[in-house]
Design a protein around this motif. Structure first.
Motif, PDB file in Angstrom:
ATOM      1  N   ALA A  52       0.455  -1.516   0.134  1.00 50.73           N
ATOM      2  CA  ALA A  52       0.548  -0.351   0.258  1.00 50.73           C
ATOM      3  C   ALA A  52       0.775   1.398  -0.580  1.00 50.73           C
ATOM      4  CB  ALA A  52      -0.557  -0.194   1.164  1.00 50.73           C
ATOM      5  N   ARG A  53       2.059   1.236   0.573  1.00 45.46           N
ATOM      6  CA  ARG A  53       3.055   2.370   0.724  1.00 45.46           C
ATOM      7  C   ARG A  53       3.588   2.746  -0.511  1.00 45.46           C
ATOM      8  NH1 ARG A  53       4.711   0.519   5.980  1.00 45.46           N
ATOM      9  NH2 ARG A  53       6.111   0.134   4.850  1.00 45.46           N
ATOM     10  N   ARG A  54       3.970   1.960  -1.347  1.00 46.66           N
ATOM     11  CA  ARG A  54       4.527   1.334  -2.433  1.00 46.66           C
ATOM     12  C   ARG A  54       3.163   2.455  -3.182  1.00 46.66           C
ATOM     13  NH1 ARG A  54       7.659  -3.726  -2.940  1.00 46.66           N
ATOM     14  NH2 ARG A  54       9.640  -2.722  -0.976  1.00 46.66           N
ATOM     15  N   ARG A  55       1.858   1.545  -3.960  1.00 49.10           N
ATOM     16  CA  ARG A  55       1.105   2.272  -4.623  1.00 49.10           C
ATOM     17  C   ARG A  55       1.011   3.755  -4.246  1.00 49.10           C
ATOM     18  NH1 ARG A  55      -0.751  -2.885  -3.508  1.00 49.10           N
ATOM     19  NH2 ARG A  55      -2.090  -1.916  -1.856  1.00 49.10           N
ATOM     20  N   ALA A  56       0.920   4.139  -2.547  1.00 47.17           N
ATOM     21  CA  ALA A  56       0.711   5.227  -2.677  1.00 47.17           C
ATOM     22  C   ALA A  56       1.715   5.986  -3.141  1.00 47.17           C
ATOM     23  CB  ALA A  56       0.984   5.704  -0.831  1.00 47.17           C
ATOM     24  N   GLY A  57       3.292   5.856  -2.331  1.00 45.63           N
ATOM     25  CA  GLY A  57       4.948   6.621  -3.186  1.00 45.63           C
ATOM     26  C   GLY A  57       4.299   6.859  -4.972  1.00 45.63           C
ATOM     27  N   ARG A  58       3.734   5.784  -5.323  1.00 47.74           N
ATOM     28  CA  ARG A  58       3.787   6.112  -7.097  1.00 47.74           C
ATOM     29  C   ARG A  58       2.720   6.824  -7.503  1.00 47.74           C
ATOM     30  NH1 ARG A  58       4.743   0.333  -6.735  1.00 47.74           N
ATOM     31  NH2 ARG A  58       2.570  -0.271  -7.079  1.00 47.74           N
ATOM     32  N   ALA A  59       1.604   6.737  -6.639  1.00 42.65           N
ATOM     33  CA  ALA A  59       0.284   7.846  -6.992  1.00 42.65           C
ATOM     34  C   ALA A  59       0.802   8.867  -6.985  1.00 42.65           C
ATOM     35  CB  ALA A  59      -0.673   7.490  -6.442  1.00 42.65           C
ATOM     36  N   TRP A  60       2.054   9.914  -6.129  1.00 45.59           N
ATOM     37  CA  TRP A  60       2.210  11.211  -5.000  1.00 45.59           C
ATOM     38  C   TRP A  60       3.841  11.250  -6.043  1.00 45.59           C
ATOM     39  CZ3 TRP A  60       0.627  15.199  -2.671  1.00 45.59           C
ATOM     40  CH2 TRP A  60       1.653  15.693  -2.748  1.00 45.59           C
ATOM     41  N   ARG A  61       3.961  10.153  -6.967  1.00 47.21           N
ATOM     42  CA  ARG A  61       5.382  11.055  -7.990  1.00 47.21           C
ATOM     43  C   ARG A  61       4.033  11.862  -9.560  1.00 47.21           C
ATOM     44  NH1 ARG A  61       8.270   6.637  -5.302  1.00 47.21           N
ATOM     45  NH2 ARG A  61       7.470   5.479  -7.216  1.00 47.21           N
ATOM     46  N   VAL A  62       3.848  10.814  -9.770  1.00 42.46           N
ATOM     47  CA  VAL A  62       2.709  11.114 -10.600  1.00 42.46           C
ATOM     48  C   VAL A  62       1.414  12.436 -10.346  1.00 42.46           C
ATOM     49  CG1 VAL A  62       0.370   9.995 -12.534  1.00 42.46           C
ATOM     50  CG2 VAL A  62       2.282   8.739 -10.799  1.00 42.46           C
ATOM     51  N   ILE A  63       1.480  13.049  -9.614  1.00 40.72           N
ATOM     52  CA  ILE A  63       0.604  13.590  -9.300  1.00 40.72           C
ATOM     53  C   ILE A  63       1.852  14.758  -9.361  1.00 40.72           C
ATOM     54  CG2 ILE A  63      -0.935  15.807  -7.188  1.00 40.72           C
ATOM     55  CD1 ILE A  63      -1.602  12.719  -6.284  1.00 40.72           C
ATOM     56  N   ARG A  64       2.990  15.106  -8.767  1.00 47.00           N
ATOM     57  CA  ARG A  64       4.027  15.773  -8.935  1.00 47.00           C
ATOM     58  C   ARG A  64       4.931  15.450 -10.429  1.00 47.00           C
ATOM     59  NH1 ARG A  64       7.562  15.805  -3.651  1.00 47.00           N
ATOM     60  NH2 ARG A  64       8.140  18.372  -4.396  1.00 47.00           N
ATOM     61  N   GLY A  65       4.652  15.740 -11.440  1.00 48.42           N
ATOM     62  CA  GLY A  65       4.822  15.464 -12.509  1.00 48.42           C
ATOM     63  C   GLY A  65       5.829  15.149 -12.832  1.00 48.42           C
ATOM     64  N   ARG A  66       6.465  13.563 -11.643  1.00 51.23           N
ATOM     65  CA  ARG A  66       7.744  12.930 -11.549  1.00 51.23           C
ATOM     66  C   ARG A  66       7.991  12.019 -12.075  1.00 51.23           C
ATOM     67  NH1 ARG A  66       9.786  13.918  -5.651  1.00 51.23           N
ATOM     68  NH2 ARG A  66      10.006  16.007  -5.771  1.00 51.23           N
TER      69      ARG A  66
END
Length: 463
Positions: free
Chosen positions: A449-463
């Motif tokens: 779950a933490r890894r999926r949340a991290g990937r989602a956050w990076r997408v939101i920030r455009g990384r």
């Protein structure tokens, strides 16, 4: 066809001899041997004792001479392997084809027309011979109550698929052994035929105790059999002496004028002294027999009123042969003591306990079979997986006390069987689910779950 009989015990040899006499080994075309058209019968005897030099094996025992005449020839495995102990004969798999050719030549065999009879198939040398002759059909020869236990180790499919039957003396009438299951056919040897063969092992020598006094003088007699359970780690020496005294008490109930004690050959004299004192306290004569007669033949010669032991195979055997009263002591305690639960002595103990209990609920052979099947499944749930429904059927019908007599609560819980104790919350968290413990499963889920949340956050920030 050539039949190889790789045997190490007098009991197994007597079982085979009786089966030959009864024609239970289907006739083969070709030469006629003693006992009928049976092809070429080759006895391959060996000594399985830890110190073979101290034991007279079935190849040399004079009491077994008549039984050996059922075979066309004898090929001594000890002589061929020496100085290697047969139980240590475990060659590398790559050496088996070479050894097959060597044994085929040494014993003058046709490896494509061969049947193999073995005892104790889980261990060498039986296990080695089964792999050595990869095209031979296999028959397991029973060696007493241990045959009623399931296999304690899995066999390779190439070996397991060739086991066609289990040949056993029918000393627990109506109950089939679990060894070789589920595909091997049970072939019971009639107890009357087995008894006639056992009679051949009695050479008629004077029956004397250790003091030289005759034992077959007609005095009312009970027999107590020692098993030396402390050597197996089941009891302490002090506990075993207490058990032997209890066996004497059970024998005294039969009202004998004499109690004969047949100690285990390796048991220390201290045990004999303890049971002598107990017998004398009952006001009966006490004698010790260390002669060559098996317990079954000793009981016949003295016309025993009762035979008492912890869980010896001789108990159901003398009962089946002559209707002799049998009794045991300590069986329920030993069932609790056995470790691990898979210990192969568990089924023999359960059978003797069921046969000797007062008001036993297992008098009906079908009910006793259900008990054997259920205990066998609990012991080996993978090897005896086909017996799970039988185990559930019995356990749903047992009282709490009856269930705890034969089944450890933790075993029932681990196998999720009827009557299992309630599982604690902590245990549920730790219980395996699909090969992974629940705590580990939750930890991995959180990481994912933490890894999926991290990937989602990076997408939101455009990384």
């Amino acid at each position: 066809m050539t039949r190889i009989f790789a045997l190490h015990s007098a009991y197994g040899l007597a079982t085979v001899a009786a089966a030959i006499d009864e024609g239970l080994l289907e006739p083969r075309p070709g030469r006629v041997s003693r006992g009928g058209a049976g092809g070429d019968r080759v006895l391959v005897p060996f000594v399985s004792a830890r110190v073979p030099e101290l034991v007279t094996g079935i190849a040399a025992d004079p009491a077994l001479a008549a039984l050996r005449t059922r075979f066309d020839r004898i090929e001594d495995l000890d002589a061929l392997l020496g100085p290697l102990h047969p139980s240590g004969w475990e060659p590398e798999a790559g050496d088996l084809p070479l050894l097959e050719r060597l044994f085929t030549r040494a014993w003058n065999l046709d490896a494509d027309d061969l049947e193999l009879f073995v005892q104790s198939p889980q261990v060498a040398p039986a296990r080695t011979l089964m792999s050595l002759f990869p095209r031979a059909k296999i028959t397991i020869v029973g060696d007493g109550l241990m045959t009623y236990s399931p296999m304690r180790v899995p066999l390779d499919h190439a070996v397991r698929s060739r086991i066609i039957r289990v040949l056993h003396a029918d000393v627990v009438p109506g109950v089939a052994p679990l060894a070789g299951g589920p595909v091997a056919a049970s072939v019971p040897v009639p107890v009357a035929a087995f008894g006639r063969v056992l009679d051949e092992t009695d050479l008629g020598e004077p029956l004397l105790d250790t003091a030289g006094h005759p034992l077959d003088d007609g005095a009312p007699t009970a027999i107590v059999l020692g098993q030396y359970l402390s050597a197996l780690g089941l009891l302490t020496p002090r506990e075993e002496i207490a058990l032997q005294r209890e066996l004497i008490d059970r024998a005294a109930v039969a009202g004998p004028a004499r109690i004969i004690f047949k100690p285990h050959p390796a048991a220390p004299p201290l045990q004999t002294d303890a049971v002598r004192e107990r017998a004398l306290s009952h006001g009966v004569e006490f004698a010790v027999y260390r002669g060559p007669l098996a317990a079954e033949q000793l009981a016949r010669r003295v016309d025993a009123r009762a035979v008492v032991a912890a869980f010896s195979t001789a108990l159901p055997t003398v009962q089946a042969l002559r209707g002799t009263t049998i009794a045991s002591a300590g069986a329920s305690m030993l069932l609790r003591r056995l470790r691990p639960y898979e210990n192969s002595n568990r089924v023999p103990l359960a059978i003797v306990d069921a046969l000797t209990r007062e008001d036993s609920p297992y008098v009906d052979p079908a009910r006793l079979q259900l008990l054997v099947d259920a205990v066998g499944y609990a012991m080996q749930p993978e090897i005896a997986g086909h017996l799970r429904e039988r185990a559930e059927l019995l356990l749903r019908d047992l009282t709490t006390g009856e269930r705890e007599r034969y089944f450890a609560p933790e075993r029932l819980r681990d196998l999720r069987l009827p009557g299992a104790p309630a599982e604690s919350a902590a245990r549920r968290m730790l219980r395996s689910a699909g090969g992974t413990g629940r705590m580990e499963e939750l930890r991995l889920t959180a990481i994912g779950a933490r890894r999926r949340a991290g990937r989602a956050w990076r997408v939101i920030r455009g990384r």
